[in-house]
Design an enzyme around this catalytic site. Structure first.
Site, PDB file in Angstrom:
ATOM      1  N   CYS A 131      57.193  79.441  34.943  1.00 26.74           N
ATOM      2  CA  CYS A 131      58.587  79.228  35.356  1.00 26.74           C
ATOM      3  C   CYS A 131      59.359  80.530  35.496  1.00 26.74           C
ATOM      4  O   CYS A 131      60.495  80.521  35.972  1.00 26.74           O
ATOM      5  CB  CYS A 131      59.299  78.306  34.369  1.00 26.74           C
ATOM      6  SG  CYS A 131      58.703  76.603  34.405  1.00 26.74           S
ATOM      7  N   HIS A 144      66.005  73.013  39.026  1.00 23.84           N
ATOM      8  CA  HIS A 144      64.979  73.913  38.500  1.00 23.84           C
ATOM      9  C   HIS A 144      63.693  73.812  39.318  1.00 23.84           C
ATOM     10  O   HIS A 144      62.692  73.254  38.860  1.00 23.84           O
ATOM     11  CB  HIS A 144      64.731  73.560  37.028  1.00 23.84           C
ATOM     12  CG  HIS A 144      63.737  74.446  36.334  1.00 23.84           C
ATOM     13  ND1 HIS A 144      63.529  75.762  36.661  1.00 23.84           N
ATOM     14  CD2 HIS A 144      62.880  74.168  35.286  1.00 23.84           C
ATOM     15  CE1 HIS A 144      62.596  76.280  35.866  1.00 23.84           C
ATOM     16  NE2 HIS A 144      62.183  75.335  35.034  1.00 23.84           N
TER      17      HIS A 144
END
Length: 384
Positions: free
Chosen positions: A83, A331
């Site tokens: 991420c 996200h």
């Protein structure tokens, strides 16, 4: 090392973008970031991405994006760091310009997550955890963060509702962000009634599955910014920790966040009290809490109190998630690190609308990969 400026920015809306492919997203962000710029002036393309091989059946993203964005034969490479892939790509671009090996570097970060069912997406994300000691036992990132949050509550005497302020602040700030995935406010009652994902984490503690892309053009020449307010990168640092939470000396302390923040502060000649806003990695509320503590904005065990006392809002002591953060802006995992930079630039240029931080001059971003295994911290300043 030379000064590095952000001279071009572009992004797509964030959300479940059924009509857009990975290619569409990357090209759209690229075209916006290069608006008014000669493509041939780009020396290098760095693409941040985490899951394109599994979720979009496409690798070799450097050449892929360069081809469809019309940038060939530019040097191009993909950077993967779970991420924190976007943060890693931004740092790669920064280092190339700062070291003098390139004059202009385009950093594009993109993720397309919604074309597969949630189980497949969760399995893909879980590859960022320890394969032997976490994945093999079926542990998801929601479960890992739930274990960390429960331990944090046990050691510090907090209740679930004490974390509500993180989601309320993020959603309130996203209302004025035209690119955000969830442009609606939530209340403490909504938080209390939210569906449990992995106890004690509920739906409003968790970021979503998102599609989207962001891009920035970096240059050593401040005149390339044109009439836009100049934004300079004054700190760039990264650090790692154990990939498995169980083998970490202290599971409630993000040591990679502490180290990368300390290095970035040292490079910038600043300290936490000098930062006007902090775009942190609030993939889960507990990660926002631990980032505030490790980066030096709150003592250990007190990060959640900043949310409880209303100090994380745009006119508070430590504004965070000022454009919605991971929770409400969205996200798209490999793109998030660059989207954080774009949110910070919007604040430093006074373009954040209803969530503008008053007189913002300095901003910090922090992008986390895994459960704190890879962390990238950047500090930006506005110059007149």
């Amino acid at each position: 090392m030379r000064d590095v400026y952000i001279i071009g920015t572009g992004q797509t809306p964030i959300g479940e973008l059924w009509g857009h492919s990975l290619k569409d997203l990357a090209v759209e962000a690229t075209v916006k970031a290069l608006y008014g710029t000669d493509k041939q002036a780009v020396d290098c393309l760095v693409v941040g991405n985490m899951c394109s091989g599994i979720l979009a059946s496409q690798e070799s993203l450097g050449a892929f994006v360069a081809d469809y964005a019309g940038l060939g034969p530019v040097e191009a490479v993909k950077v993967e760091s779970a991420c924190s892939s976007g943060g890693a790509a931004f740092r790669e671009g920064y280092l190339r310009v700062a070291s003098g090996t390139a004059e202009r570097v385009l950093v594009v970060a993109v993720e397309k997550m919604s074309d597969l069912l949630p189980d497949s997406v969760s399995s893909s994300l879980a590859l960022a955890a320890d394969g032997d000691y976490e994945n093999l036992h079926g542990t998801t990132f929601a479960a890992l963060n739930a274990l960390i949050m429960r331990r944090y509550m046990h050691e510090n005497g907090y209740k679930c509702e004490d974390f509500a302020g993180f989601a309320i602040n993020a959603h309130r700030n996203a209302v004025s962000n035209e690119n955000a995935q969830f442009r609606r406010p939530v209340t403490s009652k909504d938080y209390a009634n939210a569906t449990i994902v992995a106890s004690p984490i509920n739906l409003l503690d968790s970021s979503s599955i998102s599609d989207g892309a962001g891009a920035v053009l970096l240059s050593a020449d401040p005149k390339d910014s044109g009439s836009a307010r100049k934004v300079r990168v004054v700190g760039s640092a990264a650090a790692t920790d154990t990939i498995a939470v169980a083998t970490r000396k202290d599971p409630l302390w993000l040591s990679a966040a502490e180290i990368s923040a300390r290095r970035a502060f040292s490079q910038a000649g600043l300290e936490p009290g000098d930062i006007d806003l902090f775009e942190l990695h609030d993939a889960f509320s507990i990660m926002a809490t631990l980032s505030l503590e490790a980066a030096g904005f709150a003592p250990r065990g007190r990060g959640v109190r900043l949310a409880m006392e209303g100090e994380i809002v745009p006119n508070g002591k430590v504004p965070i998630a000022t454009r919605g953060g991971l929770k409400a802006r969205g996200h798209p995992v490999g793109a998030t690190g660059v989207l954080q930079v774009l949110d910070a630039v919007a604040q430093l240029r006074g373009q954040a609308g209803g969530s503008q931080v008053p007189d913002a001059r300095t901003a910090m971003t922090q992008n986390i990969g895994g459960s704190g295994a890879s962390i990238y911290t950047h500090i930006l300043v506005a110059e007149d």
